[in-house]
Design a protein around this motif. Structure first.
Motif, PDB file in Angstrom:
ATOM      1  N   PHE A 211       0.823  -1.214   0.000  1.00  0.00           N
ATOM      2  CA  PHE A 211       0.000   0.000   0.000  1.00  0.00           C
ATOM      3  C   PHE A 211       0.856   1.262   0.000  1.00  0.00           C
ATOM      4  O   PHE A 211       0.505   2.249  -0.627  1.00  0.00           O
ATOM      5  CB  PHE A 211      -0.955   0.002   1.209  1.00  0.00           C
ATOM      6  CG  PHE A 211      -2.334  -0.470   0.864  1.00  0.00           C
ATOM      7  CD1 PHE A 211      -2.518  -1.613   0.108  1.00  0.00           C
ATOM      8  CD2 PHE A 211      -3.460   0.227   1.272  1.00  0.00           C
ATOM      9  CE1 PHE A 211      -3.780  -2.058  -0.232  1.00  0.00           C
ATOM     10  CE2 PHE A 211      -4.737  -0.201   0.939  1.00  0.00           C
ATOM     11  CZ  PHE A 211      -4.890  -1.350   0.188  1.00  0.00           C
ATOM     12  N   ALA A 212       1.954   1.231   0.726  1.00  0.00           N
ATOM     13  CA  ALA A 212       2.771   2.446   0.833  1.00  0.00           C
ATOM     14  C   ALA A 212       3.711   2.593  -0.355  1.00  0.00           C
ATOM     15  O   ALA A 212       3.946   3.706  -0.815  1.00  0.00           O
ATOM     16  CB  ALA A 212       3.564   2.408   2.131  1.00  0.00           C
ATOM     17  N   THR A 213       4.248   1.506  -0.841  1.00  0.00           N
ATOM     18  CA  THR A 213       5.347   1.474  -1.821  1.00  0.00           C
ATOM     19  C   THR A 213       6.609   2.048  -1.175  1.00  0.00           C
ATOM     20  O   THR A 213       6.518   2.823  -0.207  1.00  0.00           O
ATOM     21  CB  THR A 213       5.093   2.284  -3.119  1.00  0.00           C
ATOM     22  OG1 THR A 213       5.371   3.678  -2.880  1.00  0.00           O
ATOM     23  CG2 THR A 213       3.712   2.104  -3.655  1.00  0.00           C
ATOM     24  N   PRO A 214       7.773   1.750  -1.745  1.00  0.00           N
ATOM     25  CA  PRO A 214       8.994   2.317  -1.145  1.00  0.00           C
ATOM     26  C   PRO A 214       9.043   3.836  -1.244  1.00  0.00           C
ATOM     27  O   PRO A 214       9.805   4.486  -0.532  1.00  0.00           O
ATOM     28  CB  PRO A 214      10.123   1.671  -1.959  1.00  0.00           C
ATOM     29  CG  PRO A 214       9.484   1.141  -3.185  1.00  0.00           C
ATOM     30  CD  PRO A 214       8.071   0.833  -2.839  1.00  0.00           C
ATOM     31  N   PHE A 215       8.196   4.409  -2.105  1.00  0.00           N
ATOM     32  CA  PHE A 215       8.182   5.876  -2.191  1.00  0.00           C
ATOM     33  C   PHE A 215       7.681   6.498  -0.887  1.00  0.00           C
ATOM     34  O   PHE A 215       8.162   7.547  -0.460  1.00  0.00           O
ATOM     35  CB  PHE A 215       7.294   6.336  -3.364  1.00  0.00           C
ATOM     36  CG  PHE A 215       7.225   7.839  -3.473  1.00  0.00           C
ATOM     37  CD1 PHE A 215       8.240   8.548  -4.092  1.00  0.00           C
ATOM     38  CD2 PHE A 215       6.160   8.544  -2.931  1.00  0.00           C
ATOM     39  CE1 PHE A 215       8.203   9.935  -4.164  1.00  0.00           C
ATOM     40  CE2 PHE A 215       6.108   9.932  -2.996  1.00  0.00           C
ATOM     41  CZ  PHE A 215       7.127  10.627  -3.611  1.00  0.00           C
ATOM     42  N   CYS A 216       6.718   5.853  -0.235  1.00  0.00           N
ATOM     43  CA  CYS A 216       6.119   6.419   0.982  1.00  0.00           C
ATOM     44  C   CYS A 216       6.702   5.839   2.272  1.00  0.00           C
ATOM     45  O   CYS A 216       6.511   6.418   3.335  1.00  0.00           O
ATOM     46  CB  CYS A 216       4.613   6.147   1.028  1.00  0.00           C
ATOM     47  SG  CYS A 216       3.681   6.847  -0.318  1.00  0.00           S
ATOM     48  N   GLN A 217       7.319   4.683   2.197  1.00  0.00           N
ATOM     49  CA  GLN A 217       7.714   4.008   3.449  1.00  0.00           C
ATOM     50  C   GLN A 217       8.726   2.914   3.128  1.00  0.00           C
ATOM     51  O   GLN A 217       8.537   2.168   2.179  1.00  0.00           O
ATOM     52  CB  GLN A 217       6.445   3.401   4.047  1.00  0.00           C
ATOM     53  CG  GLN A 217       6.586   2.569   5.280  1.00  0.00           C
ATOM     54  CD  GLN A 217       5.219   2.120   5.757  1.00  0.00           C
ATOM     55  OE1 GLN A 217       4.537   2.841   6.457  1.00  0.00           O
ATOM     56  NE2 GLN A 217       4.796   0.927   5.347  1.00  0.00           N
ATOM     57  N   ARG A 218       9.766   2.833   3.951  1.00  0.00           N
ATOM     58  CA  ARG A 218      10.773   1.807   3.750  1.00  0.00           C
ATOM     59  C   ARG A 218      10.944   1.010   5.055  1.00  0.00           C
ATOM     60  O   ARG A 218      11.749   1.356   5.922  1.00  0.00           O
ATOM     61  CB  ARG A 218      12.088   2.453   3.270  1.00  0.00           C
ATOM     62  CG  ARG A 218      11.907   2.978   1.833  1.00  0.00           C
ATOM     63  CD  ARG A 218      12.727   4.143   1.448  1.00  0.00           C
ATOM     64  NE  ARG A 218      12.633   5.305   2.262  1.00  0.00           N
ATOM     65  CZ  ARG A 218      11.631   6.229   2.205  1.00  0.00           C
ATOM     66  NH1 ARG A 218      10.638   6.091   1.352  1.00  0.00           N
ATOM     67  NH2 ARG A 218      11.638   7.262   3.006  1.00  0.00           N
ATOM     68  N   PRO A 219      10.153  -0.062   5.197  1.00  0.00           N
ATOM     69  CA  PRO A 219      10.106  -0.780   6.479  1.00  0.00           C
ATOM     70  C   PRO A 219      11.454  -1.328   6.950  1.00  0.00           C
ATOM     71  O   PRO A 219      11.663  -1.479   8.159  1.00  0.00           O
ATOM     72  CB  PRO A 219       9.123  -1.927   6.202  1.00  0.00           C
ATOM     73  CG  PRO A 219       8.263  -1.430   5.083  1.00  0.00           C
ATOM     74  CD  PRO A 219       9.177  -0.607   4.228  1.00  0.00           C
ATOM     75  N   LEU A 220      12.377  -1.629   6.016  1.00  0.00           N
ATOM     76  CA  LEU A 220      13.666  -2.182   6.451  1.00  0.00           C
ATOM     77  C   LEU A 220      14.377  -1.176   7.354  1.00  0.00           C
ATOM     78  O   LEU A 220      15.076  -1.532   8.291  1.00  0.00           O
ATOM     79  CB  LEU A 220      14.546  -2.531   5.244  1.00  0.00           C
ATOM     80  CG  LEU A 220      14.009  -3.636   4.313  1.00  0.00           C
ATOM     81  CD1 LEU A 220      14.884  -3.770   3.067  1.00  0.00           C
ATOM     82  CD2 LEU A 220      13.908  -4.984   5.039  1.00  0.00           C
ATOM     83  N   GLN A 221      14.151   0.098   7.073  1.00  0.00           N
ATOM     84  CA  GLN A 221      14.809   1.148   7.846  1.00  0.00           C
ATOM     85  C   GLN A 221      14.255   1.208   9.282  1.00  0.00           C
ATOM     86  O   GLN A 221      14.921   1.695  10.178  1.00  0.00           O
ATOM     87  CB  GLN A 221      14.641   2.459   7.065  1.00  0.00           C
ATOM     88  CG  GLN A 221      14.170   3.654   7.760  1.00  0.00           C
ATOM     89  CD  GLN A 221      13.932   4.828   6.769  1.00  0.00           C
ATOM     90  OE1 GLN A 221      13.993   4.707   5.550  1.00  0.00           O
ATOM     91  NE2 GLN A 221      13.648   5.967   7.306  1.00  0.00           N
ATOM     92  N   PHE A 222      13.061   0.655   9.503  1.00  0.00           N
ATOM     93  CA  PHE A 222      12.487   0.625  10.854  1.00  0.00           C
ATOM     94  C   PHE A 222      12.703  -0.728  11.524  1.00  0.00           C
ATOM     95  O   PHE A 222      12.126  -0.999  12.570  1.00  0.00           O
ATOM     96  CB  PHE A 222      10.990   0.932  10.803  1.00  0.00           C
ATOM     97  CG  PHE A 222      10.687   2.329  10.335  1.00  0.00           C
ATOM     98  CD1 PHE A 222      10.971   3.422  11.136  1.00  0.00           C
ATOM     99  CD2 PHE A 222      10.149   2.547   9.078  1.00  0.00           C
ATOM    100  CE1 PHE A 222      10.710   4.712  10.697  1.00  0.00           C
ATOM    101  CE2 PHE A 222       9.884   3.826   8.632  1.00  0.00           C
ATOM    102  CZ  PHE A 222      10.165   4.921   9.439  1.00  0.00           C
ATOM    103  N   GLY A 223      13.463  -1.609  10.876  1.00  0.00           N
ATOM    104  CA  GLY A 223      13.825  -2.861  11.518  1.00  0.00           C
ATOM    105  C   GLY A 223      13.181  -4.108  10.948  1.00  0.00           C
ATOM    106  O   GLY A 223      13.426  -5.205  11.442  1.00  0.00           O
ATOM    107  N   ALA A 224      12.325  -3.970   9.915  1.00  0.00           N
ATOM    108  CA  ALA A 224      11.757  -5.186   9.308  1.00  0.00           C
ATOM    109  C   ALA A 224      12.890  -6.050   8.749  1.00  0.00           C
ATOM    110  O   ALA A 224      13.901  -5.529   8.277  1.00  0.00           O
ATOM    111  CB  ALA A 224      10.784  -4.816   8.192  1.00  0.00           C
ATOM    112  N   ASP A 225      12.697  -7.377   8.824  1.00  0.00           N
ATOM    113  CA  ASP A 225      13.716  -8.276   8.271  1.00  0.00           C
ATOM    114  C   ASP A 225      13.469  -8.530   6.793  1.00  0.00           C
ATOM    115  O   ASP A 225      14.411  -8.755   6.041  1.00  0.00           O
ATOM    116  CB  ASP A 225      13.694  -9.610   9.035  1.00  0.00           C
ATOM    117  CG  ASP A 225      14.077  -9.405  10.486  1.00  0.00           C
ATOM    118  OD1 ASP A 225      15.279  -9.199  10.730  1.00  0.00           O
ATOM    119  OD2 ASP A 225      13.188  -9.395  11.352  1.00  0.00           O
ATOM    120  N   MET A 226      12.206  -8.517   6.401  1.00  0.00           N
ATOM    121  CA  MET A 226      11.862  -8.712   4.984  1.00  0.00           C
ATOM    122  C   MET A 226      10.698  -7.808   4.638  1.00  0.00           C
ATOM    123  O   MET A 226       9.805  -7.601   5.464  1.00  0.00           O
ATOM    124  CB  MET A 226      11.399 -10.153   4.715  1.00  0.00           C
ATOM    125  CG  MET A 226      12.499 -11.145   4.629  1.00  0.00           C
ATOM    126  SD  MET A 226      11.809 -12.753   4.169  1.00  0.00           S
ATOM    127  CE  MET A 226      13.292 -13.723   4.383  1.00  0.00           C
TER     128      MET A 226
END
Ligand SMILES: Cc1ncc(COP(=O)(O)O)c(C=O)c1O
Length: 448
Positions: A211-226
């Motif tokens: 839903f966010a796409t990497p344009f709006c949100q990058r979960p790896l930067q908040f600690g997601a593993d995948m």
């Protein structure tokens, strides 16, 4: 000494890096093509048996390879998809990406490489219908069970974790309610559990970032593993090709590639090419415009007398606005609330559903710029009723409990002129209120 174009890459903005007409890919030297070629070969000529053997050895140990890949067979690796994977990894801030035939194939692979018989998943209770069905109906056959909990509530997290929990899985924003889950704080709780676990039994965090796409949100930067993505949506952007991807650190590459080789759900080169050439390079431009429209339309709906509630992370009234601002921002730090709106027409449960049905049917019949269809993130504005369509796989009592109401409507903004979208919505609302089979509390006057 002056740096060359490739060494300089990191100095450019991501929007530029997704487009630039020349960069060296380890998958295919195409510095002299402005548009990368589309590969179309199921198998590759090998000069001798030694090269074939070397190719297989390379494939089994991708992390050791610094040289050009030796292509053998499309299902293992091929250049167009490989170039897309490099760009996707870069966009999400991961080391690697592995592409699959669909988003669901990517989700299955992420779970496939991280779990085994006897393991447990803790998932947020609201998920895309097919993901829910995969977890609820198919994974138990392999001895993998899922607890569906409210991951907004830390106590629900703690009470659902057992010594067999191996994966925490979530979407954010959640499809279709647009709830936001706090990736960093969920990761913090996971890390606290992991501190007590033996190596190899840690809990991993997998985030669906579709839903966010990497344009709006990058979960790896908040600690997601995948991170998993349905490339079919905003990244592909034009609604012509399906695809999926898992983006992660390099240590997961080997298993993901081997899993894809053996389960076979590979993205074809002809599917990868449009996403590489049209989709990803235009993602930023599309998202900026579609978000602008989403904001205009969310305001319009919020001020309309026939609308019960409008949920859009960009609205002041959005309950988790602070968290949305903390977690959803584009590469330059600008708040990026996405391109999907969820709204409910007025009326009590039964009547709201009826009103929504009439409204969506009017849109389907009369609107030039809003199309009744599932999927989202295309250049066309798409409307659907999640309760009876995309989220039909979830039990009704669960849907009612988690805010997927029978009268809920999902609107994914496209690139049409927002004035036209508002005009079509306005006309459809007016027709809905005039329809004798409908009755909406407090909606005697429609339009505005
Ligand atoms: C949030 C989310 N994840 C995954 C998927 C699955 O993607 P695909 O249709 O490409 O398999 C979808 C599809 O709508 C989705 O909305």
């Amino acid at each position: 000494m002056a740096k060359n174009k490739e060494q300089n890459q990191a100095n450019y903005n991501m929007r530029t890096r997704m487009i630039d007409g020349s960069y060296g890919s380890k998958h295919w030297e195409y510095n002299h093509h402005i548009v990368p070629p589309m590969s179309a070969s199921c198998a590759y000529r090998l000069d001798n048996v030694q090269r074939g053997a070397e190719g297989f050895a390379h494939f089994a140990n991708p992390e050791d390879i610094d040289s050009l890949p030796i292509f053998i067979y499309d299902r293992l690796d091929e250049p167009a998809r490989g170039m897309l994977e490099e760009k996707l990894a870069c966009a999400e801030g991961g080391d690697i990406a592995v592409c699959f035939a669909t988003g669901m194939a990517a989700i299955s692979a992420a779970i496939g490489v991280t779990t085994k018989h006897g393991d447990e998943i803790v998932a947020h209770h609201t998920l895309y219908g097919c993901t829910y069905s995969l977890f609820a109906n198919w994974l138990p056959r392999q001895g993998i069970t899922t607890s569906f909990v409210d991951l907004k509530d830390p106590s629900a997290f703690w009470s659902s974790i057992t010594c067999n929990t191996r994966v925490v899985y979530l979407e954010t924003p959640v499809n279709p309610t647009l709830d936001i889950l706090d990736i960093a704080s969920i990761k913090k709780s996971i890390s606290d559990v992991n501190a007590t676990r033996p190596k190899g039994r840690e809990i991993l965090l997998i985030v669906d970032n579709t839903f966010a796409t990497p344009f709006c949100q990058r979960p790896l930067q908040f600690g997601a593993d995948m991170v998993v993505q349905s490339l079919t949506k905003n990244i592909g952007g034009f609604g012509t090709d399906m695809g999926g991807a898992v983006i992660a650190s390099a240590k997961y590459q080997r298993d993901l590639l081997l899993y894809r080789k053996d389960f076979g759900g590979v993205l074809s080169p002809k599917g990868a090419w449009p996403i590489l050439v049209y989709g990803l390079p235009t993602l930023a431009a599309r998202m900026v415009n579609q978000q602008k429209s989403a904001m205009k339309i969310a305001h319009f709906l919020e001020g309309h007398p026939m609308i019960e509630k409008v949920i859009y992370p960009g609205l002041e009234s959005f309950p988790q606005r602070e968290l949305a601002r903390k977690q959803m921002f584009s590469y330059d730090g600008t708040f990026a609330p996405g391109t999907v709106i969820y709204f409910v027409l007025k009326g009590n449960q039964g009547r709201a559903q009826k009103a929504a049905e009439i409204f969506i049917n009017v849109v389907a019949k009369n609107s030039r710029c809003i199309t009744l269809a599932v999927s989202l993130g295309q250049i066309r504005t798409l409307i659907e009723a999640p309760y009876s369509m995309t989220h039909a796989a979830l039990p009704d009592d669960l849907k009612n409990a988690i805010g997927i109401s029978p009268g809920g409507i999902r609107l994914s903004l496209g690139l049409e002129d927002w004035h036209d979208i508002i005009a079509d919505l306005s006309r459809a609302l007016e027709e809905t209120s005039a329809d004798p089979s409908n009755y909406c509390d407090g909606a005697a006057t429609a339009g505005s």
